[in-house]
Write a protein that holds these residues in place. Structure first.
Motif, PDB file in Angstrom:
ATOM      1  N   GLU A 101       0.835  -1.211   0.000  1.00 61.16           N
ATOM      2  CA  GLU A 101       0.000   0.000   0.000  1.00 61.16           C
ATOM      3  C   GLU A 101       0.871   1.263   0.000  1.00 61.16           C
ATOM      4  O   GLU A 101       0.604   2.209  -0.742  1.00 61.16           O
ATOM      5  CB  GLU A 101      -0.926  -0.031   1.229  1.00 61.16           C
ATOM      6  CG  GLU A 101      -2.211   0.731   1.074  1.00 61.16           C
ATOM      7  CD  GLU A 101      -2.979   0.434  -0.219  1.00 61.16           C
ATOM      8  OE1 GLU A 101      -3.341   1.402  -0.911  1.00 61.16           O
ATOM      9  OE2 GLU A 101      -3.200  -0.751  -0.552  1.00 61.16           O
ATOM     10  N   ARG A 102       1.922   1.252   0.814  1.00 60.67           N
ATOM     11  CA  ARG A 102       2.827   2.407   0.875  1.00 60.67           C
ATOM     12  C   ARG A 102       3.539   2.608  -0.468  1.00 60.67           C
ATOM     13  O   ARG A 102       3.649   3.727  -0.964  1.00 60.67           O
ATOM     14  CB  ARG A 102       3.843   2.221   2.008  1.00 60.67           C
ATOM     15  CG  ARG A 102       4.704   3.454   2.226  1.00 60.67           C
ATOM     16  CD  ARG A 102       5.641   3.400   3.446  1.00 60.67           C
ATOM     17  NE  ARG A 102       5.418   2.289   4.356  1.00 60.67           N
ATOM     18  CZ  ARG A 102       6.098   1.144   4.329  1.00 60.67           C
ATOM     19  NH1 ARG A 102       7.057   0.953   3.434  1.00 60.67           N
ATOM     20  NH2 ARG A 102       5.843   0.193   5.195  1.00 60.67           N
ATOM     21  N   ASN A 103       3.973   1.511  -1.065  1.00 64.41           N
ATOM     22  CA  ASN A 103       4.643   1.615  -2.365  1.00 64.41           C
ATOM     23  C   ASN A 103       3.701   2.178  -3.423  1.00 64.41           C
ATOM     24  O   ASN A 103       4.096   3.023  -4.233  1.00 64.41           O
ATOM     25  CB  ASN A 103       5.180   0.251  -2.799  1.00 64.41           C
ATOM     26  CG  ASN A 103       6.289  -0.255  -1.876  1.00 64.41           C
ATOM     27  OD1 ASN A 103       6.944   0.542  -1.204  1.00 64.41           O
ATOM     28  ND2 ASN A 103       6.484  -1.562  -1.837  1.00 64.41           N
ATOM     29  N   LEU A 104       2.451   1.714  -3.399  1.00 60.65           N
ATOM     30  CA  LEU A 104       1.465   2.220  -4.361  1.00 60.65           C
ATOM     31  C   LEU A 104       1.268   3.730  -4.185  1.00 60.65           C
ATOM     32  O   LEU A 104       1.268   4.480  -5.165  1.00 60.65           O
ATOM     33  CB  LEU A 104       0.127   1.496  -4.169  1.00 60.65           C
ATOM     34  CG  LEU A 104       0.060   0.067  -4.726  1.00 60.65           C
ATOM     35  CD1 LEU A 104      -1.142  -0.672  -4.154  1.00 60.65           C
ATOM     36  CD2 LEU A 104      -0.002   0.084  -6.255  1.00 60.65           C
ATOM     37  N   ASP A 105       1.126   4.156  -2.940  1.00 61.67           N
ATOM     38  CA  ASP A 105       0.922   5.588  -2.665  1.00 61.67           C
ATOM     39  C   ASP A 105       2.114   6.410  -3.147  1.00 61.67           C
ATOM     40  O   ASP A 105       1.952   7.429  -3.807  1.00 61.67           O
ATOM     41  CB  ASP A 105       0.733   5.827  -1.161  1.00 61.67           C
ATOM     42  CG  ASP A 105      -0.645   5.396  -0.689  1.00 61.67           C
ATOM     43  OD1 ASP A 105      -1.525   5.189  -1.560  1.00 61.67           O
ATOM     44  OD2 ASP A 105      -0.835   5.253   0.532  1.00 61.67           O
ATOM     45  N   GLN A 106       3.308   5.935  -2.783  1.00 57.64           N
ATOM     46  CA  GLN A 106       4.514   6.711  -3.124  1.00 57.64           C
ATOM     47  C   GLN A 106       4.730   6.810  -4.626  1.00 57.64           C
ATOM     48  O   GLN A 106       5.040   7.877  -5.141  1.00 57.64           O
ATOM     49  CB  GLN A 106       5.759   6.081  -2.474  1.00 57.64           C
ATOM     50  CG  GLN A 106       5.827   6.358  -0.989  1.00 57.64           C
ATOM     51  CD  GLN A 106       7.081   5.784  -0.340  1.00 57.64           C
ATOM     52  OE1 GLN A 106       7.853   5.072  -0.985  1.00 57.64           O
ATOM     53  NE2 GLN A 106       7.276   6.077   0.932  1.00 57.64           N
ATOM     54  N   ILE A 107       4.531   5.694  -5.311  1.00 55.89           N
ATOM     55  CA  ILE A 107       4.786   5.720  -6.766  1.00 55.89           C
ATOM     56  C   ILE A 107       3.698   6.528  -7.477  1.00 55.89           C
ATOM     57  O   ILE A 107       3.992   7.274  -8.411  1.00 55.89           O
ATOM     58  CB  ILE A 107       4.918   4.297  -7.353  1.00 55.89           C
ATOM     59  CG1 ILE A 107       6.033   3.527  -6.635  1.00 55.89           C
ATOM     60  CG2 ILE A 107       5.225   4.370  -8.845  1.00 55.89           C
ATOM     61  CD1 ILE A 107       6.176   2.074  -7.066  1.00 55.89           C
ATOM     62  N   THR A 108       2.464   6.411  -7.007  1.00 52.70           N
ATOM     63  CA  THR A 108       1.383   7.201  -7.610  1.00 52.70           C
ATOM     64  C   THR A 108       1.682   8.696  -7.475  1.00 52.70           C
ATOM     65  O   THR A 108       1.510   9.467  -8.422  1.00 52.70           O
ATOM     66  CB  THR A 108       0.028   6.871  -6.943  1.00 52.70           C
ATOM     67  OG1 THR A 108      -0.140   5.460  -6.924  1.00 52.70           O
ATOM     68  CG2 THR A 108      -1.141   7.483  -7.704  1.00 52.70           C
ATOM     69  N   GLN A 109       2.154   9.089  -6.295  1.00 54.01           N
ATOM     70  CA  GLN A 109       2.522  10.499  -6.083  1.00 54.01           C
ATOM     71  C   GLN A 109       3.661  10.919  -6.994  1.00 54.01           C
ATOM     72  O   GLN A 109       3.654  12.016  -7.562  1.00 54.01           O
ATOM     73  CB  GLN A 109       2.964  10.722  -4.631  1.00 54.01           C
ATOM     74  CG  GLN A 109       1.798  10.956  -3.696  1.00 54.01           C
ATOM     75  CD  GLN A 109       2.288  11.186  -2.263  1.00 54.01           C
ATOM     76  OE1 GLN A 109       3.378  11.737  -2.057  1.00 54.01           O
ATOM     77  NE2 GLN A 109       1.507  10.753  -1.294  1.00 54.01           N
ATOM     78  N   TRP A 110       4.643  10.014  -7.132  1.00 48.45           N
ATOM     79  CA  TRP A 110       5.783  10.326  -8.010  1.00 48.45           C
ATOM     80  C   TRP A 110       5.301  10.527  -9.455  1.00 48.45           C
ATOM     81  O   TRP A 110       5.733  11.469 -10.135  1.00 48.45           O
ATOM     82  CB  TRP A 110       6.848   9.212  -7.942  1.00 48.45           C
ATOM     83  CG  TRP A 110       8.006   9.509  -8.842  1.00 48.45           C
ATOM     84  CD1 TRP A 110       9.110  10.251  -8.547  1.00 48.45           C
ATOM     85  CD2 TRP A 110       8.135   9.134 -10.220  1.00 48.45           C
ATOM     86  NE1 TRP A 110       9.925  10.356  -9.652  1.00 48.45           N
ATOM     87  CE2 TRP A 110       9.349   9.673 -10.698  1.00 48.45           C
ATOM     88  CE3 TRP A 110       7.339   8.382 -11.094  1.00 48.45           C
ATOM     89  CZ2 TRP A 110       9.802   9.488 -12.009  1.00 48.45           C
ATOM     90  CZ3 TRP A 110       7.777   8.201 -12.401  1.00 48.45           C
ATOM     91  CH2 TRP A 110       8.994   8.752 -12.848  1.00 48.45           C
ATOM     92  N   ILE A 111       4.390   9.674  -9.906  1.00 41.63           N
ATOM     93  CA  ILE A 111       3.873   9.782 -11.285  1.00 41.63           C
ATOM     94  C   ILE A 111       3.155  11.127 -11.468  1.00 41.63           C
ATOM     95  O   ILE A 111       3.389  11.837 -12.465  1.00 41.63           O
ATOM     96  CB  ILE A 111       2.906   8.612 -11.611  1.00 41.63           C
ATOM     97  CG1 ILE A 111       3.659   7.274 -11.620  1.00 41.63           C
ATOM     98  CG2 ILE A 111       2.214   8.830 -12.968  1.00 41.63           C
ATOM     99  CD1 ILE A 111       2.755   6.035 -11.641  1.00 41.63           C
TER     100      ILE A 111
END
Ligand code: DAT
Length: 171
Positions: free
Chosen positions: A153-163
């Protein structure tokens, strides 16, 4: 609209497919599993008797992907990373999983004996992380813990923000 290309790499079983598919859904990008692509197109150049698996025809994989990659917005999933053109990727994530978790995941996938041991060693020796650091600019290579659903979940949030940030900066 310009969109980034993302490489998800790491030892088999670390969670690349799980993360990649969900990320593609959330961010509206296209997920490509290089193993599946090779299987569908029979992009092989022989058979590895020791590991009992076909040998990837890397040149044909690159030819197959080139047009899509130049359009952008692709998430590539593969357990290796040194043969892709460096220019393809805007960011590289190396997923990392602790041995006890990885062992269980690979065992339930049916891996045993040498294949199981070799994959665990690959993770212990951080083989793919080093491969990524040698193949791409160090500042675009990031390790992500991938042990628990909370990590996912944390990885999804972080990468989505990066995108989102990347799209703001590049459009
Ligand atoms: P890979 O594509 O790297 O081979 P996968 O996405 O198929 O790995 O995941 C392997 C197994 O582990 C699968 O049963 C889902 C599970 N898994 C993936 N990420 C996880 C996480 N962060 N926490 C717990 N289990 C996870």
């Amino acid at each position: 609209m310009k969109r980034p290309n993302i490489l998800l790499t790491g030892t088999p079983g670390v969670g690349k497919t799980t993360l990649g598919k969900e990320l593609a859904t959330r961010a509206g990008l296209t997920y490509i599993n290089v193993g599946d692509l090779a299987k569908e197109g029979e992009l092989y150049e022989g058979f590895d008797e020791e590991y009992e698996c076909p040998i990837l025809d890397e040149d044909r994989v690159i030819d197959e992907l080139e047009d899509k990659m130049s359009e952008g917005g692709i998430i590539v999933d593969y357990h290796g990373c040194d043969f892709f053109p460096e220019r393809w990727f805007h960011i590289v994530f190396v997923l990392r999983t602790e041995n006890s978790f990885l062992y269980d995941r690979l065992e339930s996938r049916g891996y045993k004996g040498k294949k199981l041991q070799d994959n665990i060693q690959c993770e212990i020796f951080q083989t793919i992380y080093e491969e990524a650091m040698l193949s791409y600019k160090e500042e675009i290579v990031h390790q992500l813990p991938s042990n628990t659903p909370e990590d996912l979940e944390r990885n999804l949030d972080q990468i989505t923000q990066w995108i989102e940030q990347w799209m703001k900066d590049n459009n």
